[in-house]
Scaffold this motif. Sequence first.
Motif, PDB file in Angstrom:
ATOM      1  N   SER A  61      17.175  24.990  14.804  1.00 35.89           N
ATOM      2  CA  SER A  61      18.137  25.625  14.125  1.00 35.89           C
ATOM      3  C   SER A  61      18.058  25.905  12.406  1.00 35.89           C
ATOM      4  O   SER A  61      17.155  26.898  12.184  1.00 35.89           O
ATOM      5  CB  SER A  61      19.587  24.894  14.168  1.00 35.89           C
ATOM      6  N   SER A  64      14.508  25.408  11.713  1.00 37.81           N
ATOM      7  CA  SER A  64      13.500  26.385  12.123  1.00 37.81           C
ATOM      8  C   SER A  64      13.646  27.452  11.118  1.00 37.81           C
ATOM      9  O   SER A  64      12.456  28.119  10.825  1.00 37.81           O
ATOM     10  CB  SER A  64      13.964  27.019  13.487  1.00 37.81           C
ATOM     11  N   ALA A  85      15.910  27.456  18.748  1.00 36.43           N
ATOM     12  CA  ALA A  85      17.125  27.983  18.219  1.00 36.43           C
ATOM     13  C   ALA A  85      16.922  28.503  16.863  1.00 36.43           C
ATOM     14  O   ALA A  85      17.963  28.448  15.792  1.00 36.43           O
ATOM     15  CB  ALA A  85      18.104  26.654  18.141  1.00 36.43           C
ATOM     16  N   ALA A  86      16.140  29.513  16.896  1.00 34.96           N
ATOM     17  CA  ALA A  86      15.561  30.056  15.421  1.00 34.96           C
ATOM     18  C   ALA A  86      16.565  31.428  15.194  1.00 34.96           C
ATOM     19  O   ALA A  86      16.689  32.208  15.831  1.00 34.96           O
ATOM     20  CB  ALA A  86      14.184  30.454  15.594  1.00 34.96           C
ATOM     21  N   GLN A  87      16.846  31.638  14.061  1.00 35.49           N
ATOM     22  CA  GLN A  87      17.347  32.866  13.324  1.00 35.49           C
ATOM     23  C   GLN A  87      16.505  33.391  12.444  1.00 35.49           C
ATOM     24  O   GLN A  87      15.721  32.394  11.500  1.00 35.49           O
ATOM     25  CB  GLN A  87      18.909  32.671  13.022  1.00 35.49           C
ATOM     26  N   PRO A  91      22.615  35.916  10.656  1.00 29.91           N
ATOM     27  CA  PRO A  91      23.333  35.755  11.874  1.00 29.91           C
ATOM     28  C   PRO A  91      24.435  36.910  11.647  1.00 29.91           C
ATOM     29  O   PRO A  91      24.898  37.291  10.739  1.00 29.91           O
ATOM     30  CB  PRO A  91      23.772  34.452  12.076  1.00 29.91           C
ATOM     31  N   CYS A 148      13.818  27.703  23.339  1.00 32.15           N
ATOM     32  CA  CYS A 148      15.103  27.929  22.986  1.00 32.15           C
ATOM     33  C   CYS A 148      15.950  27.429  24.503  1.00 32.15           C
ATOM     34  O   CYS A 148      15.292  27.635  25.643  1.00 32.15           O
ATOM     35  CB  CYS A 148      15.635  29.454  22.855  1.00 32.15           C
ATOM     36  N   ASP A 152      21.631  28.409  25.297  1.00 35.68           N
ATOM     37  CA  ASP A 152      22.053  28.735  23.846  1.00 35.68           C
ATOM     38  C   ASP A 152      21.941  30.243  23.702  1.00 35.68           C
ATOM     39  O   ASP A 152      21.117  30.737  22.961  1.00 35.68           O
ATOM     40  CB  ASP A 152      21.087  28.137  22.936  1.00 35.68           C
ATOM     41  N   ASN A 155      21.291  32.013  20.181  1.00 31.03           N
ATOM     42  CA  ASN A 155      20.125  32.217  19.657  1.00 31.03           C
ATOM     43  C   ASN A 155      19.014  32.633  20.613  1.00 31.03           C
ATOM     44  O   ASN A 155      17.907  32.857  20.220  1.00 31.03           O
ATOM     45  CB  ASN A 155      19.832  30.731  19.283  1.00 31.03           C
ATOM     46  N   ALA A 158      17.820  36.100  19.887  1.00 28.06           N
ATOM     47  CA  ALA A 158      17.019  36.411  18.549  1.00 28.06           C
ATOM     48  C   ALA A 158      15.663  35.458  18.746  1.00 28.06           C
ATOM     49  O   ALA A 158      14.399  35.881  18.482  1.00 28.06           O
ATOM     50  CB  ALA A 158      17.537  35.511  17.570  1.00 28.06           C
ATOM     51  N   SER A 159      15.507  34.502  19.791  1.00 28.68           N
ATOM     52  CA  SER A 159      14.159  33.894  20.161  1.00 28.68           C
ATOM     53  C   SER A 159      13.342  34.856  21.026  1.00 28.68           C
ATOM     54  O   SER A 159      12.075  34.947  20.492  1.00 28.68           O
ATOM     55  CB  SER A 159      14.395  32.606  20.988  1.00 28.68           C
ATOM     56  N   HIS A 179      21.958  24.223  22.497  1.00 27.85           N
ATOM     57  CA  HIS A 179      21.547  24.282  21.118  1.00 27.85           C
ATOM     58  C   HIS A 179      20.602  23.173  20.720  1.00 27.85           C
ATOM     59  O   HIS A 179      19.600  23.455  19.945  1.00 27.85           O
ATOM     60  CB  HIS A 179      22.898  24.447  20.235  1.00 27.85           C
TER      61      HIS A 179
END
Length: 206
Positions: A61, A64, A85-87, A91, A148, A152, A155, A158-159, A179
């Motif tokens: 999160s 990351s 859970a990477a952005q 967001p 991920c 979740d 995220n 995005a993953s 998450h």
Amino acid sequence: MGQSTEDWRDVIDELPTANTLPISLFSGISNTDSVNLNILNKNVSAVLDDLNEPYILCGLSLGSVLVLQQAIRKKPLLKGIIVSAAQFESPNKILLTIQDLIFRLMPERSYRNMNITKRQIIELVHSLRYLKLKDELSKVTIPSLIICGSKDRINLSASKQLSKIMNQSSLKIIPNGGHELNREQPGEYAKAINEFLVNRKFPVKM
């Protein structure tokens, strides 16, 4: 946010061949300090700059996001990254607004275990609005594992996008995972990390 290094204990216990070094993101920050992504990045860099051997970075999160920012800086001893859970871009604005409202409504005592105040967490969330890493991440060439949980949903998209953007990346979706995989499924999370270490033959510090 909302975790401490102790929340990684079960994962670390499942990594017997890795020499791990948990980093407390808010260590050394007083209640009167400003807190944003740039400041946390400087704190992480200060820890890493003291290392004199190759290492990989792992984060979840918020962690990351910081790992991705470190990868962009092309540090010579950084040999790989693991993010979950990477952005990598700001967001959804609606989600950030909702999150901001939730943090504002939470009582101050809810932040005691985080070693951070309500004002600081709100400031930190606000700094995420300016996150923009896509172009720079496409130039990162070190091995990368993107994890991920299948549940979740915020995220997951995005993953998948991140795995297409980054060179030498692999994507691991953990079934029924949410998450906070380090808390919910530490065994499966550690298994994914171990497989990455073995497949890439990393003799490194984490």
